[in-house]
Design an enzyme around this catalytic site. Sequence first.
Site, PDB file in Angstrom:
ATOM      1  N   TYR A   1     -20.083 -39.745  15.911  1.00  0.00           N
ATOM      2  CA  TYR A   1     -19.142 -39.674  16.085  1.00  0.00           C
ATOM      3  C   TYR A   1     -17.865 -40.492  15.868  1.00  0.00           C
ATOM      4  CZ  TYR A   1     -20.997 -35.254  17.565  1.00  0.00           C
ATOM      5  OH  TYR A   1     -21.833 -33.742  17.780  1.00  0.00           O
TER       6      TYR A   1
ATOM      7  N   HIS B   1     -30.183 -37.316  18.212  1.00  0.00           N
ATOM      8  CA  HIS B   1     -29.686 -36.529  16.945  1.00  0.00           C
ATOM      9  C   HIS B   1     -30.159 -35.719  16.593  1.00  0.00           C
ATOM     10  CE1 HIS B   1     -24.106 -36.845  16.369  1.00  0.00           C
ATOM     11  NE2 HIS B   1     -25.308 -35.456  15.908  1.00  0.00           N
TER      12      HIS B   1
END
Length: 268
Positions: A40, A98
């Site tokens: 991110y 992830h």
Amino acid sequence: MSSIPPFGLGTFRLQGQTVIDSIKNALDLGYRLVDTAQIYDNEADVGQAISESGVARDALFLTTKIWTANYAKDRLILSLKDSLAKLRTDHADLTLIHWPSPGNAVPLAEFMGALAEAKTQGLTKQIGVSNFTVDLMRQAIAAVGAAEIATNQVELHPYLQNRKVADFAHSHGISITSYMTLGYGSVLKDPVIQAIAEAHQATPAQVTLAWAMQLGYAVIPSSTRRAHLESNMKARQLRLSDDEMARMAALDRNSRLTSPEGLAPAWD
């Protein structure tokens, strides 16, 4: 089962002052879980917002996710230490893998083992996975044991209820964290959800979040607007009837919104 708060704040696609303001507003309103990820590119902003908020670190639950480029045994722990420096803390409360390793470049047992080692070293209190299928969860359990895996964070909303994954996780004591619970807003226009919202004098977003939490899932909605952050919190007090839950269950249409090429596994 793991001890993950059922309600928190997501920060996907938010950076800079936008994410700092979102987190500060959320913490001010009473949010205590913040979810971020290496990819991110906002961990430093998250760390700044938390340190400026005045909320004690031990009152917070902080989740981050290891990116695919850092799965190798000699990189995973180093990358997590880098994340923790950005987050201005000495530990995460939850650290996730992830996505599955693209093309199985790093064997699952290797990165799950490295993640478990990070927990042993005190760098994270709990570990888990994200975007894992039933088969991948099986492999992760074989690698580190089901008791080590706190959650599988997956796309889950009324139009993609992901029951195979949720049922398998539940049967092994692994909790589900739902991301994109509002389906990028698509489900908020659904007449069934709107009717239930009207009956409760609630918003469609509150109904959808309440539905997911009532099924036992954790939710991490994001918003850049304080009014929406405050409104979303009210979902925690909302209880849907069995009939309303059944009507929500009937909305499933296997409509997946996130399936990035090169990352996505063969979905269940």
